[in-house]
Design an enzyme around this catalytic site. Structure first.
Site: not given
Ligand code: IMP
Ligand code: MG
Length: 178
Positions: A41, A96-97, A100, A128, A149, A156, A162
């Site tokens: 990402g 990081e992109d 979440d 987020k 999302f 993606d 992407r």
């Molecule tokens: P986390 O571990 O829940 O913080 O998730 C982080 C990863 O989930 C990020 O590196 C993204 O690759 C993916 N992700 C989380 N939210 C989104 C979104 O809204 N769109 C696309 N990818 C997401």
């Molecule tokens: Mg990611």
């Protein structure tokens, strides 16, 4: 087919990255930074960020997986690609992109510390915050994102979207009209 609703256009993203790159360059002035991009990402964000930094940097990428084709985090983080640089005793910035639940970042911060990094900091294009389940600091965040999302600019959904130059909210048919 899900609908794409605009969130950030290319010009806005560029301004946000300008500002974040300026802060990083100031904060790390006189030091050397190892940027670790989180695949896949962050590949576009990394390319735009690194070209705006005025300090010497080296870059590498790390791969994680947790999502599969779902839009909800599984909570299980797996390394799919290990870094190839030695971070022992060095200042590291994870790129990081989007953050979440925070699980991926918490895992990566702990991982890079375990490799002996002198400092481990985080830069994310999008955060987020409302969805955080694991506390993790994101001192360099370009944009506080809505709880939706998002796709485009590297992000993606099931490996699609992407290449979009802007960020869009993916609206699923099941959501109906807002
Ligand atoms: P986390 O571990 O829940 O913080 O998730 C982080 C990863 O989930 C990020 O590196 C993204 O690759 C993916 N992700 C989380 N939210 C989104 C979104 O809204 N769109 C696309 N990818 C997401
Ligand atoms: Mg990611």
């Amino acid at each position: 087919m899900p609908e794409l609703l605009p969130v950030l256009d290319q010009e806005t993203i560029e301004k946000l990255i300008d500002e974040t790159a300026r802060r990083i360059s100031e904060d790390y002035a006189g030091r050397q930074l190892v940027l670790i991009g989180v695949l896949k990402g962050a590949f576009i964000f990394m390319a735009d960020l690194v070209r705006r930094l005025t300090i010497p940097v080296t870059i590498d990428f790390i791969g994680t997986s947790s999502y599969g084709s779902q839009t909800v985090s599984s909570g299980h983080i797996r390394l799919t690609r290990q870094i190839g640089v030695d971070v022992a005793g060095r200042d590291v910035l994870i790129v990081e992109d989007i953050v979440d639940t925070g699980r991926t970042l918490a895992f990566l911060v702990a991982h890079l510390r375990s490799l002996g990094a002198r400092s481990v900091n985080v830069c994310a294009l999008l955060d987020k915050r409302a969805r955080r389940q694991v506390e993790v600091a994101v001192p360099y965040c370009c944009y506080a994102a809505p709880d939706a999302f998002l796709v485009g600019y590297g992000l993606d959904y099931d490996e699609r979207y992407r290449q979009l130059p802007g960020i869009y909210r993916l609206k699923f048919e099941s959501e109906g009209t807002p």
